[in-house]
Design a protein around this motif. Structure first.
Motif, PDB file in Angstrom:
ATOM      1  N   MET A 106      -3.652 -50.160 -10.883  1.00 42.05           N
ATOM      2  CA  MET A 106      -5.023 -49.932 -10.445  1.00 42.05           C
ATOM      3  C   MET A 106      -5.806 -51.239 -10.545  1.00 42.05           C
ATOM      4  N   ARG A 107      -6.620 -51.513  -9.531  1.00 41.12           N
ATOM      5  CA  ARG A 107      -7.425 -52.723  -9.579  1.00 41.12           C
ATOM      6  C   ARG A 107      -8.886 -52.402  -9.272  1.00 41.12           C
ATOM      7  N   VAL A 108      -9.760 -53.260  -9.746  1.00 41.49           N
ATOM      8  CA  VAL A 108     -11.194 -53.103  -9.521  1.00 41.49           C
ATOM      9  C   VAL A 108     -11.561 -53.885  -8.269  1.00 41.49           C
ATOM     10  N   LEU A 109     -12.043 -53.179  -7.257  1.00 44.04           N
ATOM     11  CA  LEU A 109     -12.432 -53.816  -6.003  1.00 44.04           C
ATOM     12  C   LEU A 109     -13.869 -54.334  -6.074  1.00 44.04           C
ATOM     13  N   MET A 110     -14.766 -53.552  -6.690  1.00 47.90           N
ATOM     14  CA  MET A 110     -16.144 -53.975  -6.932  1.00 47.90           C
ATOM     15  C   MET A 110     -16.592 -53.431  -8.275  1.00 47.90           C
ATOM     16  N   ASP A 111     -17.510 -54.132  -8.925  1.00 45.52           N
ATOM     17  CA  ASP A 111     -17.964 -53.758 -10.266  1.00 45.52           C
ATOM     18  C   ASP A 111     -19.475 -54.003 -10.360  1.00 45.52           C
ATOM     19  N   GLY A 112     -20.084 -53.554 -11.464  1.00 45.79           N
ATOM     20  CA  GLY A 112     -21.483 -53.819 -11.722  1.00 45.79           C
ATOM     21  C   GLY A 112     -22.440 -53.011 -10.866  1.00 45.79           C
ATOM     22  N   LEU A 113     -21.997 -51.836 -10.408  1.00 48.71           N
ATOM     23  CA  LEU A 113     -22.789 -50.993  -9.516  1.00 48.71           C
ATOM     24  C   LEU A 113     -23.439 -49.851 -10.283  1.00 48.71           C
ATOM     25  N   GLY A 114     -24.121 -48.979  -9.551  1.00 50.65           N
ATOM     26  CA  GLY A 114     -24.772 -47.819 -10.161  1.00 50.65           C
ATOM     27  C   GLY A 114     -23.960 -46.556  -9.936  1.00 50.65           C
ATOM     28  N   LEU A 115     -24.636 -45.482  -9.529  1.00 55.90           N
ATOM     29  CA  LEU A 115     -23.965 -44.220  -9.244  1.00 55.90           C
ATOM     30  C   LEU A 115     -23.332 -44.344  -7.860  1.00 55.90           C
ATOM     31  N   VAL A 116     -22.031 -44.580  -7.827  1.00 50.58           N
ATOM     32  CA  VAL A 116     -21.323 -44.845  -6.570  1.00 50.58           C
ATOM     33  C   VAL A 116     -20.624 -43.578  -6.086  1.00 50.58           C
ATOM     34  N   GLU A 117     -20.751 -43.325  -4.786  1.00 46.44           N
ATOM     35  CA  GLU A 117     -20.283 -42.071  -4.197  1.00 46.44           C
ATOM     36  C   GLU A 117     -19.852 -42.299  -2.748  1.00 46.44           C
ATOM     37  N   ALA A 118     -19.375 -41.205  -2.155  1.00 50.00           N
ATOM     38  CA  ALA A 118     -19.119 -41.084  -0.713  1.00 50.00           C
ATOM     39  C   ALA A 118     -18.278 -42.217  -0.128  1.00 50.00           C
ATOM     40  N   PRO A 119     -17.097 -42.519  -0.673  1.00 45.27           N
ATOM     41  CA  PRO A 119     -16.243 -43.529  -0.038  1.00 45.27           C
ATOM     42  C   PRO A 119     -15.668 -43.014   1.285  1.00 45.27           C
ATOM     43  N   ARG A 120     -15.666 -43.855   2.291  1.00 49.31           N
ATOM     44  CA  ARG A 120     -15.131 -43.510   3.616  1.00 49.31           C
ATOM     45  C   ARG A 120     -14.361 -44.728   4.144  1.00 49.31           C
ATOM     46  N   TRP A 121     -13.103 -44.536   4.508  1.00 48.44           N
ATOM     47  CA  TRP A 121     -12.298 -45.613   5.071  1.00 48.44           C
ATOM     48  C   TRP A 121     -12.509 -45.639   6.584  1.00 48.44           C
ATOM     49  N   HIS A 122     -12.853 -46.818   7.112  1.00 44.53           N
ATOM     50  CA  HIS A 122     -13.104 -46.914   8.551  1.00 44.53           C
ATOM     51  C   HIS A 122     -12.843 -48.330   9.031  1.00 44.53           C
ATOM     52  N   ASP A 123     -11.964 -48.442  10.021  1.00 39.64           N
ATOM     53  CA  ASP A 123     -11.732 -49.701  10.716  1.00 39.64           C
ATOM     54  C   ASP A 123     -11.419 -50.846   9.751  1.00 39.64           C
ATOM     55  N   GLY A 124     -10.566 -50.566   8.770  1.00 39.12           N
ATOM     56  CA  GLY A 124     -10.083 -51.601   7.877  1.00 39.12           C
ATOM     57  C   GLY A 124     -10.970 -51.945   6.706  1.00 39.12           C
ATOM     58  N   ARG A 125     -12.073 -51.199   6.530  1.00 47.04           N
ATOM     59  CA  ARG A 125     -12.955 -51.428   5.385  1.00 47.04           C
ATOM     60  C   ARG A 125     -13.330 -50.097   4.738  1.00 47.04           C
TER      61      ARG A 125
ATOM     62  N   THR B  93     -24.609 -44.964 -16.678  1.00 43.60           N
ATOM     63  CA  THR B  93     -24.966 -46.197 -17.362  1.00 43.60           C
ATOM     64  C   THR B  93     -25.134 -47.308 -16.331  1.00 43.60           C
ATOM     65  N   PRO B  94     -26.291 -47.990 -16.311  1.00 41.61           N
ATOM     66  CA  PRO B  94     -26.506 -49.054 -15.320  1.00 41.61           C
ATOM     67  C   PRO B  94     -25.399 -50.103 -15.354  1.00 41.61           C
ATOM     68  N   GLY B  95     -24.929 -50.461 -14.182  1.00 38.80           N
ATOM     69  CA  GLY B  95     -23.891 -51.478 -14.074  1.00 38.80           C
ATOM     70  C   GLY B  95     -22.485 -50.993 -14.315  1.00 38.80           C
ATOM     71  N   SER B  96     -22.315 -49.689 -14.623  1.00 37.59           N
ATOM     72  CA  SER B  96     -20.973 -49.174 -14.923  1.00 37.59           C
ATOM     73  C   SER B  96     -20.228 -48.702 -13.681  1.00 37.59           C
ATOM     74  N   GLY B  97     -20.901 -48.700 -12.533  1.00 37.76           N
ATOM     75  CA  GLY B  97     -20.262 -48.224 -11.310  1.00 37.76           C
ATOM     76  C   GLY B  97     -19.193 -49.176 -10.815  1.00 37.76           C
ATOM     77  N   ARG B  98     -18.058 -48.618 -10.444  1.00 32.23           N
ATOM     78  CA  ARG B  98     -16.927 -49.410  -9.951  1.00 32.23           C
ATOM     79  C   ARG B  98     -16.310 -48.739  -8.732  1.00 32.23           C
ATOM     80  N   VAL B  99     -15.727 -49.569  -7.885  1.00 33.84           N
ATOM     81  CA  VAL B  99     -14.838 -49.092  -6.824  1.00 33.84           C
ATOM     82  C   VAL B  99     -13.436 -49.528  -7.201  1.00 33.84           C
ATOM     83  N   LEU B 100     -12.551 -48.555  -7.368  1.00 31.98           N
ATOM     84  CA  LEU B 100     -11.187 -48.801  -7.822  1.00 31.98           C
ATOM     85  C   LEU B 100     -10.206 -48.544  -6.691  1.00 31.98           C
ATOM     86  N   ALA B 101      -9.054 -49.194  -6.758  1.00 26.51           N
ATOM     87  CA  ALA B 101      -8.008 -49.004  -5.758  1.00 26.51           C
ATOM     88  C   ALA B 101      -6.674 -48.823  -6.455  1.00 26.51           C
ATOM     89  N   VAL B 102      -5.934 -47.796  -6.047  1.00 24.92           N
ATOM     90  CA  VAL B 102      -4.621 -47.534  -6.624  1.00 24.92           C
ATOM     91  C   VAL B 102      -3.682 -47.101  -5.503  1.00 24.92           C
TER      92      VAL B 102
END
Length: 274
Positions: A1-20, A255-264
């Motif tokens: 598992m790797r961290v794609l982005m870090d230091g975010l807030g309440l992160v939601e609604a991931p959608r894969w589209h056109d390579g991003r 917790t502020p700044g605890s939001g992450r986007v992870l990839a596995v």
């Protein structure tokens, strides 16, 4: 598992589209797009909580503007224009089929104020038609997904610990309600489908993502060190939005700044939609 982005807030609604991967930071009121190398940009700013999105056929991003009771559509130049008037408030997650039908669900109470729970609903915003209610009695409607053949809508009911399925008619109406999977003590939030017909669901209190087959058998579990809010598949990469959860009625839900986007990496690819 790797961290794609870090230091975010309440992160939601991931959608894969056109390579991003597109996802929402509800705390910041922003919709981000991030590539697999971590390069990112903010593609929309909407001060909405919840702030969920979906892609329509024809490459248009739809954004839920919950406080103003409407759907917004992102045009090619980046402008946000009205797409549908929903009325009311409390709009949460969203899904679309291949015909341009948009399903958006509504929580009929304010969980952040500690208000007593009331069952929620699912509404349909068809292309060019009036918005109408198509399902009710979802204790707490959360993530949704439409199967690739456009015949079934699956809805996460967090409070009943279930994934609920409906048949989709040619006009977008829903029927034949049934429990697609009983999750025991699982608390499903955001969901996505894979090519074998299984569902991945994110679980905030149990800090995990689980892959389940129809009927409820658990096929795989990915444990985290913080709450998992939603997930999406881009090929065989499972993207998870996660943050440290403090509770619905807390002054800071995460917790502020605890939001992450992870990839596995997983074995079975996605179907190109949540």
């Amino acid at each position: 598992m790797r961290v794609l982005m870090d230091g975010l807030g309440l992160v939601e609604a991931p959608r894969w589209h056109d390579g991003r991967l597109y996802f929402s930071d509800w705390t910041a009121g922003e919709v981000h797009a991030v590539a697999t190398d971590g390069a990112s940009e903010v593609v929309a700013r909407v001060p909405s909580l919840p702030l969920c999105t979906v892609w329509l056929p024809g490459d248009r991003l739809i954004v839920v503007d919950s406080p103003n009771g409407r759907l917004l559509r992102r045009e090619p130049g980046g402008d946000l224009v009205p797409h549908a008037d929903l009325g009311l408030k409390g709009w949460n997650d969203i899904a679309a089929d291949g015909r341009g039908n948009v399903y958006v669900n509504r929580v009929d109470f304010n969980p952040m104020s500690g208000e007593e729970a009331r069952p929620g609903t699912v509404f349909l915003a068809p292309p060019g038609g009036p918005v109408r209610q198509v399902a009710d009695d979802i204790a707490f409607p959360n993530g949704m997904a439409v199967t690739p053949d456009d015949t079934t809508l699956i809805v996460a009911d967090s409070y009943r610990h279930q994934l609920v399925a409906f048949d989709i008619a040619a006009d977008g109406d829903l029927s034949n309600r049934r429990v697609w999977a009983d999750l025991g003590d699982g608390v499903p939030d955001g969901i996505c489908l894979d090519a074998d017909g299984a569902v991945w669901y994110a679980d905030v209190p149990h800090q995990l993502c689980a892959r389940v087959a129809e009927g409820g058998p658990v096929l795989r579990t990915i444990e985290l060190d913080r709450g998992a809010f939603a997930c999406a598949l881009g090929g065989t990469t499972l993207f998870i939005t996660a943050a440290q959860w403090n509770g619905m009625t807390a002054a800071e839900m995460v917790t502020p700044g605890s939001g992450r986007v992870l990839a596995v990496e997983v074995d079975t690819p996605g179907v190109g939609r949540p």
